[in-house]
Design a protein around this motif. Sequence first.
Motif, PDB file in Angstrom:
ATOM      1  N   GLY A 143       0.798  -1.214   0.000  1.00  0.00           N
ATOM      2  CA  GLY A 143       0.000   0.000   0.000  1.00  0.00           C
ATOM      3  C   GLY A 143       0.832   1.265   0.000  1.00  0.00           C
ATOM      4  O   GLY A 143       0.440   2.272   0.599  1.00  0.00           O
ATOM      5  N   LEU A 144       1.962   1.249  -0.691  1.00  0.00           N
ATOM      6  CA  LEU A 144       2.881   2.393  -0.708  1.00  0.00           C
ATOM      7  C   LEU A 144       2.707   3.232  -1.958  1.00  0.00           C
ATOM      8  O   LEU A 144       2.416   2.699  -3.043  1.00  0.00           O
ATOM      9  CB  LEU A 144       4.332   1.900  -0.641  1.00  0.00           C
ATOM     10  N   GLU A 145       2.869   4.541  -1.818  1.00  0.00           N
ATOM     11  CA  GLU A 145       2.879   5.423  -2.977  1.00  0.00           C
ATOM     12  C   GLU A 145       4.172   5.238  -3.762  1.00  0.00           C
ATOM     13  O   GLU A 145       4.192   5.332  -4.985  1.00  0.00           O
ATOM     14  CB  GLU A 145       2.749   6.881  -2.534  1.00  0.00           C
ATOM     15  N   GLU A 146       5.243   4.970  -3.030  1.00  0.00           N
ATOM     16  CA  GLU A 146       6.538   4.762  -3.666  1.00  0.00           C
ATOM     17  C   GLU A 146       7.308   3.701  -2.896  1.00  0.00           C
ATOM     18  O   GLU A 146       7.270   3.662  -1.671  1.00  0.00           O
ATOM     19  CB  GLU A 146       7.350   6.057  -3.717  1.00  0.00           C
ATOM     20  N   LEU A 147       7.982   2.831  -3.618  1.00  0.00           N
ATOM     21  CA  LEU A 147       8.769   1.764  -3.002  1.00  0.00           C
ATOM     22  C   LEU A 147      10.243   1.968  -3.320  1.00  0.00           C
ATOM     23  O   LEU A 147      10.607   2.206  -4.468  1.00  0.00           O
ATOM     24  CB  LEU A 147       8.323   0.394  -3.527  1.00  0.00           C
TER      25      LEU A 147
END
Length: 210
Positions: A143-147
């Motif tokens: 559920g991350l905007e950026e990894l």
Amino acid sequence: EWGAFGDDGSLDLLRTCFDANVDQASINPGKQSFEKMISGMYLGEIARHILLRLTSLGVLFRGQQTQRLQTRDIFKTKFLSEIESDSLALRQVRAILEDLGLPLTSDDALMVLEVCQAVSQRAAQLCGAGVAAVVEKIRENRGLEELTVTVGVDGTLYKLHPHFSSLVAATVRKLAPRCVVTFLQSEDGSGKGAALVTAVACRLAQTACV
């Protein structure tokens, strides 16, 4: 462990007759489809089959079929790395091929270079697509905007080919723009991975016996 990806036919749209030739001549026809399209073990053979086809069409080597070129595994993947090296002039590319008994013109040398580039580029982009799919799935699952993630890489092709690593990275950036991926070369990645799995298994076994 993605070598068997495509064994169910999901890669058929990307596979060529040259891939089919390599597959049929392998010790495990119909298996490890993805591996046979991206691994250094097979890229030289893919290039050789393309050169054979171009020769049969009369657009390469004056249409002269040679016994050497028809010999399986005679065109090593390391030749792709050497031929694509930025430091090599076409006359040196010509020298590599003449060592294989392939008399050629400057136009032939340029065509062979383009074949090697096409085979290497496709392999790198397929490899990058696989990495992009995995890291993007990780990002979504968390559920991350950026990894931000580091990917360990091993293999002679990645280490020695002059452009393979940069092509893989560029493909990942294009297909997974919300993932910041750092590639880290690992020494004997498979061996260390096996050792770690064994260590964990032993620890779990000891815990279960307590």
